[in-house]
Design a protein around this motif. Sequence first.
Motif, PDB file in Angstrom:
ATOM      1  N   UNK A   1       0.831  -1.205   0.000  1.00  0.00           N
ATOM      2  CA  UNK A   1       0.000   0.000   0.000  1.00  0.00           C
ATOM      3  C   UNK A   1       0.860   1.247   0.000  1.00  0.00           C
ATOM      4  N   UNK A   2       1.920   1.220   0.848  1.00  0.00           N
ATOM      5  CA  UNK A   2       2.826   2.369   0.929  1.00  0.00           C
ATOM      6  C   UNK A   2       3.543   2.559  -0.398  1.00  0.00           C
ATOM      7  N   UNK A   3       3.899   1.443  -1.070  1.00  0.00           N
ATOM      8  CA  UNK A   3       4.588   1.518  -2.359  1.00  0.00           C
ATOM      9  C   UNK A   3       3.692   2.163  -3.408  1.00  0.00           C
ATOM     10  N   UNK A   4       2.398   1.804  -3.407  1.00  0.00           N
ATOM     11  CA  UNK A   4       1.459   2.376  -4.366  1.00  0.00           C
ATOM     12  C   UNK A   4       1.306   3.875  -4.154  1.00  0.00           C
ATOM     13  N   UNK A   5       1.285   4.288  -2.867  1.00  0.00           N
ATOM     14  CA  UNK A   5       1.170   5.726  -2.581  1.00  0.00           C
ATOM     15  C   UNK A   5       2.418   6.461  -3.059  1.00  0.00           C
ATOM     16  N   UNK A   6       3.570   5.844  -2.852  1.00  0.00           N
ATOM     17  CA  UNK A   6       4.822   6.464  -3.296  1.00  0.00           C
ATOM     18  C   UNK A   6       4.855   6.596  -4.804  1.00  0.00           C
ATOM     19  N   UNK A   7       4.417   5.557  -5.526  1.00  0.00           N
ATOM     20  CA  UNK A   7       4.387   5.587  -6.982  1.00  0.00           C
ATOM     21  C   UNK A   7       3.442   6.662  -7.488  1.00  0.00           C
ATOM     22  N   UNK A   8       2.259   6.741  -6.867  1.00  0.00           N
ATOM     23  CA  UNK A   8       1.283   7.769  -7.269  1.00  0.00           C
ATOM     24  C   UNK A   8       1.842   9.160  -7.024  1.00  0.00           C
ATOM     25  N   UNK A   9       2.532   9.350  -5.909  1.00  0.00           N
ATOM     26  CA  UNK A   9       3.116  10.662  -5.590  1.00  0.00           C
ATOM     27  C   UNK A   9       4.190  11.034  -6.613  1.00  0.00           C
ATOM     28  N   UNK A  10       5.023  10.057  -6.993  1.00  0.00           N
ATOM     29  CA  UNK A  10       6.065  10.318  -7.992  1.00  0.00           C
ATOM     30  C   UNK A  10       5.449  10.636  -9.343  1.00  0.00           C
ATOM     31  N   UNK A  11       4.346   9.913  -9.694  1.00  0.00           N
ATOM     32  CA  UNK A  11       3.698  10.167 -10.968  1.00  0.00           C
ATOM     33  C   UNK A  11       3.090  11.576 -10.992  1.00  0.00           C
ATOM     34  N   UNK A  12       2.481  11.985  -9.871  1.00  0.00           N
ATOM     35  CA  UNK A  12       1.879  13.323  -9.806  1.00  0.00           C
ATOM     36  C   UNK A  12       2.958  14.412  -9.917  1.00  0.00           C
ATOM     37  N   UNK A  13       4.083  14.210  -9.231  1.00  0.00           N
ATOM     38  CA  UNK A  13       5.169  15.187  -9.313  1.00  0.00           C
ATOM     39  C   UNK A  13       5.736  15.249 -10.724  1.00  0.00           C
ATOM     40  N   UNK A  14       5.892  14.081 -11.367  1.00  0.00           N
ATOM     41  CA  UNK A  14       6.398  14.052 -12.735  1.00  0.00           C
ATOM     42  C   UNK A  14       5.428  14.727 -13.684  1.00  0.00           C
ATOM     43  N   UNK A  15       4.113  14.521 -13.464  1.00  0.00           N
ATOM     44  CA  UNK A  15       3.105  15.158 -14.329  1.00  0.00           C
ATOM     45  C   UNK A  15       3.165  16.673 -14.180  1.00  0.00           C
ATOM     46  N   UNK A  16       3.374  17.148 -12.960  1.00  0.00           N
ATOM     47  CA  UNK A  16       3.487  18.592 -12.732  1.00  0.00           C
ATOM     48  C   UNK A  16       4.698  19.167 -13.453  1.00  0.00           C
ATOM     49  N   UNK A  17       5.826  18.469 -13.332  1.00  0.00           N
ATOM     50  CA  UNK A  17       7.042  18.926 -14.017  1.00  0.00           C
ATOM     51  C   UNK A  17       6.872  18.870 -15.534  1.00  0.00           C
ATOM     52  N   UNK A  18       6.177  17.833 -16.019  1.00  0.00           N
ATOM     53  CA  UNK A  18       5.948  17.726 -17.457  1.00  0.00           C
ATOM     54  C   UNK A  18       5.090  18.884 -17.954  1.00  0.00           C
ATOM     55  N   UNK A  19       4.069  19.270 -17.174  1.00  0.00           N
ATOM     56  CA  UNK A  19       3.212  20.400 -17.548  1.00  0.00           C
ATOM     57  C   UNK A  19       4.007  21.700 -17.553  1.00  0.00           C
ATOM     58  N   UNK A  20       4.873  21.867 -16.571  1.00  0.00           N
ATOM     59  CA  UNK A  20       5.719  23.066 -16.541  1.00  0.00           C
ATOM     60  C   UNK A  20       6.662  23.093 -17.743  1.00  0.00           C
ATOM     61  N   UNK A  21       7.176  21.924 -18.091  1.00  0.00           N
ATOM     62  CA  UNK A  21       8.026  21.852 -19.265  1.00  0.00           C
ATOM     63  C   UNK A  21       7.284  22.199 -20.542  1.00  0.00           C
TER      64      UNK A  21
END
Length: 328
Positions: free
Chosen positions: A1-21
């Motif tokens: 469960x903790x791993x899934x939350x970590x993956x989702x958090x990384x995906x959200x951060x990457x999506x934010x950076x991708x949008x900024x890019x």
Amino acid sequence: MAYAETTDSAREKAFTLMSQGRERFEAEQYSEAIRLWREAYHTYQDNKLLLFIASTYSRIPGSCQVEDQAWTAYLHSCRESACPSKDKGMERFQKFKTRCYLSVRIDSSAPRAVVSYQGQKWGPLPHERKALIDHYQQVKVSAPGYMSTWITIDLKDPKVAKGARSFNVPLTLIPKETFFEKHQLKLALSTTVIGVSLLGMGSLQVSSASSLASEVETREYPNRFKDNAEYQSYLKEYQADQDSFKSKQLWGSVMVTAGIATLGAGLWMLFYKGPNASIFEKARQQGDLAKTNSSDGGRKMISTWSFNPLSSPTKLLDGLEAKWTLKF
């Protein structure tokens, strides 16, 4: 469960950076967009980000080298995992190769010539290849029996890029070594040693003749002899000493003269530089002379002889034995 939350958090951060890019890309701030997409990829590895990075380099002039590295990373990622946008990526990759790769032709009149770059063999000449627009130093062209030559191919130079991009490389033929040139040092040292030996032996003979002359001069003879036999005995002894003196003096002079001449010849051979000496020296430094000596590609049977007289007490010839070795 903790791993899934970590993956989702990384995906959200990457999506934010991708949008900024994407925003920086639309503002034509391409270098900043690439930086943000790289940061996004390190956060969450999505090969679509690598496609964005490689494609954006095409909008930055003079970026063929880093763009090539970006496309290499993208293609490697597609081999390691699924690549949903692979068709689009390959289409852009082909456009990149058309834009950043130029056709180069290298040729030489020397037979069996090959070209290599940074230790990697490109192939035999004539050789044609698509080369990334870059500055290529120390492109090596070599052939058996010829001096290797290094050339520079500057595809960044507009004159070269727009020209024929054909390079005909002349190679210098290495002359065949004579027996003297191949064994000059050995011959020089051997001749010098022989000269020194002759000089030493001749000096000993001359010194022995001088000692004999001094001994004869100081020798005392009786005023009267008992009989004719004693006189003849002393006379023979004196005549033998005189003959020995002449022989030692003659051979000593001959050996000293021969020693001086041989020593001079050895020193001359030691310091003599033939017309091809500089070519042979450079060829040895480059490793081309070894290729010349073995360019026949065949195996040579070398006979090395040794002599051991103690191997047979009855027949001296039994001590002569041949040792055969293969030279590759």
